[in-house]
Design a protein around this motif. Structure first.
Motif, PDB file in Angstrom:
ATOM      1  N   ALA A  84       0.842  -1.206   0.000  1.00 49.66           N
ATOM      2  CA  ALA A  84       0.000   0.000   0.000  1.00 49.66           C
ATOM      3  C   ALA A  84       0.874   1.252   0.000  1.00 49.66           C
ATOM      4  N   ASN A  85       1.991   1.216   0.727  1.00 47.27           N
ATOM      5  CA  ASN A  85       2.925   2.361   0.723  1.00 47.27           C
ATOM      6  C   ASN A  85       3.502   2.557  -0.676  1.00 47.27           C
ATOM      7  N   ALA A  86       3.951   1.439  -1.284  1.00 54.21           N
ATOM      8  CA  ALA A  86       4.549   1.532  -2.622  1.00 54.21           C
ATOM      9  C   ALA A  86       3.532   2.152  -3.582  1.00 54.21           C
ATOM     10  N   HIS A  87       2.276   1.696  -3.475  1.00 52.63           N
ATOM     11  CA  HIS A  87       1.221   2.228  -4.344  1.00 52.63           C
ATOM     12  C   HIS A  87       1.010   3.725  -4.106  1.00 52.63           C
ATOM     13  N   HIS A 109       9.745  -3.470  -3.837  1.00 54.52           N
ATOM     14  CA  HIS A 109      10.486  -2.365  -4.464  1.00 54.52           C
ATOM     15  C   HIS A 109       9.516  -1.507  -5.266  1.00 54.52           C
ATOM     16  N   ASP A 110       9.712  -0.185  -5.174  1.00 53.65           N
ATOM     17  CA  ASP A 110       8.891   0.698  -6.013  1.00 53.65           C
ATOM     18  C   ASP A 110       9.775   1.747  -6.668  1.00 53.65           C
ATOM     19  N   THR A 111       9.194   2.482  -7.620  1.00 58.03           N
ATOM     20  CA  THR A 111       9.971   3.486  -8.344  1.00 58.03           C
ATOM     21  C   THR A 111       9.534   4.904  -7.957  1.00 58.03           C
ATOM     22  N   GLY A 120      -2.138  11.215   2.107  1.00 59.73           N
ATOM     23  CA  GLY A 120      -2.533  11.047   3.512  1.00 59.73           C
ATOM     24  C   GLY A 120      -1.863   9.829   4.128  1.00 59.73           C
ATOM     25  N   GLY A 121      -1.737   9.823   5.427  1.00 58.44           N
ATOM     26  CA  GLY A 121      -1.147   8.663   6.105  1.00 58.44           C
ATOM     27  C   GLY A 121      -1.028   8.946   7.578  1.00 58.44           C
ATOM     28  N   SER A 122      -0.860   7.867   8.352  1.00 55.67           N
ATOM     29  CA  SER A 122      -0.834   8.016   9.804  1.00 55.67           C
ATOM     30  C   SER A 122       0.578   7.935  10.366  1.00 55.67           C
ATOM     31  N   GLY A 123       1.520   7.415   9.574  1.00 53.93           N
ATOM     32  CA  GLY A 123       2.884   7.227  10.088  1.00 53.93           C
ATOM     33  C   GLY A 123       2.978   6.016  10.999  1.00 53.93           C
ATOM     34  N   LEU A 124       2.007   5.099  10.899  1.00 48.58           N
ATOM     35  CA  LEU A 124       2.006   3.939  11.798  1.00 48.58           C
ATOM     36  C   LEU A 124       2.381   2.634  11.101  1.00 48.58           C
ATOM     37  N   GLY A 125       2.118   2.580   9.780  1.00 48.66           N
ATOM     38  CA  GLY A 125       2.253   1.316   9.045  1.00 48.66           C
ATOM     39  C   GLY A 125       3.588   0.622   9.232  1.00 48.66           C
ATOM     40  N   LEU A 126       4.684   1.357   9.057  1.00 48.59           N
ATOM     41  CA  LEU A 126       6.007   0.717   9.129  1.00 48.59           C
ATOM     42  C   LEU A 126       6.353   0.297  10.561  1.00 48.59           C
TER      43      LEU A 126
HETATM   44  P1  ADP Z   1       2.341   6.459   6.413  1.00 50.60           P
HETATM   45  O1  ADP Z   1       2.684   5.909   5.075  1.00 50.60           O
HETATM   46  O2  ADP Z   1       0.936   6.193   6.814  1.00 50.60           O
HETATM   47  O3  ADP Z   1       2.736   7.883   6.591  1.00 50.60           O
HETATM   48  P2  ADP Z   1       4.301   4.549   7.319  1.00 50.60           P
HETATM   49  O4  ADP Z   1       4.743   4.193   8.696  1.00 50.60           O
HETATM   50  O5  ADP Z   1       3.811   3.466   6.467  1.00 50.60           O
HETATM   51  O6  ADP Z   1       3.209   5.671   7.504  1.00 50.60           O
HETATM   52  O7  ADP Z   1       5.508   5.271   6.583  1.00 50.60           O
HETATM   53  C1  ADP Z   1       6.254   6.250   7.282  1.00 50.60           C
HETATM   54  C2  ADP Z   1       6.854   7.220   6.300  1.00 50.60           C
HETATM   55  O8  ADP Z   1       7.858   6.556   5.520  1.00 50.60           O
HETATM   56  C3  ADP Z   1       5.887   7.770   5.296  1.00 50.60           C
HETATM   57  O9  ADP Z   1       5.190   8.881   5.777  1.00 50.60           O
HETATM   58  C4  ADP Z   1       6.779   8.124   4.118  1.00 50.60           C
HETATM   59  O10 ADP Z   1       7.353   9.389   4.372  1.00 50.60           O
HETATM   60  C5  ADP Z   1       7.891   7.062   4.210  1.00 50.60           C
HETATM   61  N1  ADP Z   1       7.650   5.941   3.260  1.00 50.60           N
HETATM   62  C6  ADP Z   1       7.115   4.736   3.550  1.00 50.60           C
HETATM   63  N2  ADP Z   1       7.081   3.941   2.473  1.00 50.60           N
HETATM   64  C7  ADP Z   1       7.605   4.667   1.460  1.00 50.60           C
HETATM   65  C8  ADP Z   1       7.864   4.404   0.071  1.00 50.60           C
HETATM   66  N3  ADP Z   1       7.554   3.238  -0.486  1.00 50.60           N
HETATM   67  N4  ADP Z   1       8.426   5.388  -0.652  1.00 50.60           N
HETATM   68  C9  ADP Z   1       8.754   6.570  -0.099  1.00 50.60           C
HETATM   69  N5  ADP Z   1       8.556   6.874   1.199  1.00 50.60           N
HETATM   70  C10 ADP Z   1       7.987   5.945   1.964  1.00 50.60           C
END
Ligand code: ADP
Length: 428
Positions: free
Chosen positions: A325-328, A353-355, A383-389
């Motif tokens: 979902a992040n890559a997308h 991996h994404d581009t 938009g995003g919460s910063g929690l996924g990773l």
């Molecule tokens: P969110 O994506 O909801 O902000 P994540 O914890 O998933 O929270 O990601 C934290 C941050 O890492 C993101 O806000 C983004 O700045 C960066 N990030 C994550 N995945 C990618 C990616 N595939 N390409 C570029 N930046 C990324």
């Protein structure tokens, strides 16, 4: 007084504790030293009372004080004891014929006792009053000769009295303040713990309550799409698909919130059942299919036939869904997203991996902290919460695995997940 409320370093605190201990025992320490001096180097009695009788008197008096303090709660206050000391010392002074000497000891004890329970200002006033009484009475005694020896002795005793008063008052006030601060901190820590518990409970309840209607809406939307999609105008079809994509996002976010809550509370239970990571990777890719096709992106799967492992299928799928979902979200339209999987020895290596724009150097670790988002207009626009990773890494680590990011400027980003999979083969 606030000036004294500074936090003490551990070594300083130990010193103050020792001084406070000495302060509490000073009465007995002083008497022991006096007794020792009288026994080892008996001084000629200059006055009407022999030296040893004074020492015996002090011991008896202190025993009495100890007993009174034991029996009477009122006398536990050191200020009371100080007042008694002062009265006894004054009476002794008036009865005796010689200047100060051991009677000064009682004045010291009075100051020391007062310092333990009075404020610094009151102790100084008390000490000053005591010093005035001592100096007045001493100079009125018959044996007082205004020789420089007597004057020097009187001055040095008065100075020592002042120093003991001020020093002890500072020590005991500081300790009292430190003690109060420690108690406040403890109470605050307890309150924070309770708040944290309530927060975890609240998030857990709300997330569960949100999931039920959301799942029902997703199912309803799916059925609606299947039955009437043909009859809809293209714009209406887009609208419907948009609603579905957003409800899917919502589902992922609620799932994340629940998982983070459980990870933080140390309550996330990981199942260790035989799984095939290839199946999990394909399911994750299918989950984000609607999302990626929205941006005309593609997920390329580069997987062997099977990747057997032991783990929690639902949670590992959540990790991959988050990465895909992040890559997308961060990659441009028409981008290709690569999901790669391979077994290396006793480990399985998965990577996404994404581009997209990639991750700035120096922030490859920070992005795994909760609520951390790269500060760029592009990221803010998405938009995003910063929690996924943070959640993904939490889940991977609960599997004893590792997770990290690799990215070079303009080269997109690659997220690696390595899981220990020592048991491979028939289990999966
Ligand atoms: P969110 O994506 O909801 O902000 P994540 O914890 O998933 O929270 O990601 C934290 C941050 O890492 C993101 O806000 C983004 O700045 C960066 N990030 C994550 N995945 C990618 C990616 N595939 N390409 C570029 N930046 C990324």
């Amino acid at each position: 007084m606030d000036r004294l409320a500074l936090h003490l370093r551990p070594a300083q605190l130990e010193t103050y504790r020792f001084l406070n201990w000495a302060l509490r025992w000073l009465r007995w320490i002083t008497l022991a030293v006096l007794l020792l001096i009288t026994l080892v180097r008996p001084a000629p009695n200059r006055g009407s009372l022999p030296n040893w009788s004074l020492i015996l008197f002090f011991i008896a008096y202190n025993l009495l004080i100890g007993l009174l303090q034991h029996w009477s709660p009122n006398l536990r206050s050191f200020a009371w004891v100080a007042l008694l000391d002062l009265l006894v010392a004054s009476a002794l002074y008036l009865l005796s014929t010689e200047p100060g000497g051991p009677i000064f000891v009682l004045f010291f004890l009075a100051v020391d006792s007062a310092a333990a329970s009075l404020t610094l200002r009151d102790t100084l006033l008390y000490t000053a009053a005591l010093a005035t009484i001592a100096a007045t009475i001493e100079t009125m005694l018959p044996l007082w000769s205004s020789t420089s020896r007597d004057i020097r002795q009187l001055i040095s005793r008065l100075v020592m009295l002042g120093l003991v008063g001020a020093g002890m008052a500072i020590v005991s006030r500081r300790l009292a303040l430190e003690h109060a601060a420690a108690q406040r901190n403890q109470a605050e820590a307890g309150r924070m713990e309770e708040l944290d518990r309530l927060r975890l409970e609240f998030i857990s309840t709300v997330s569960h309550d949100l999931l039920t209607p959301l799942t029902a809406s997703q199912a309803g939307l799916g059925m609606l799409e299947a039955s009437i999609a043909e009859r809809l105008q293209p714009a209406e079809r887009d609208l419907l698909s948009n609603i579905r994509v957003n409800t899917e996002y919502l589902g992922v976010m609620i799932d994340d919130l629940l998982a983070l809550n459980q990870i933080e509370a140390g309550m996330l239970r990981i199942e260790h059942t035989p799984i095939d990571l290839c199946v999990i990777a394909r399911t994750a890719a299918a989950t984000v299919h609607t999302l990626v096709t929205e941006k005309r992106q593609m997920v390329d799967l580069d997987l062997p036939d099977t990747l057997p492992c032991l783990g929690d299928a639902r949670r590992l799928q959540q990790v991959l869904v988050n990465l895909l979902a992040n890559a997308h979200r961060y990659a441009p339209e028409d981008a290709r997203i690569m999901l790669h999987g391979a077994a290396t020895g006793a480990e399985v290596h998965l990577s996404v991996h994404d581009t997209g724009p990639g991750i700035p150097a120096g922030e490859h670790e920070a992005i795994f902290q909760r609520f951390y988002r790269v500060a760029s207009p592009m990221v803010s626009a998405v938009g995003g919460s910063g929690l996924g990773l943070a959640i993904a890494r939490g889940i991977v680590e609960l599997h004893d695995g590792r997770m990290w990011a690799e990215s070079e400027a303009g080269q997109g980003a690659t997220f690696h997940v390595v899981l220990p999979c020592p048991v491979r083969g028939e289990e999966a």
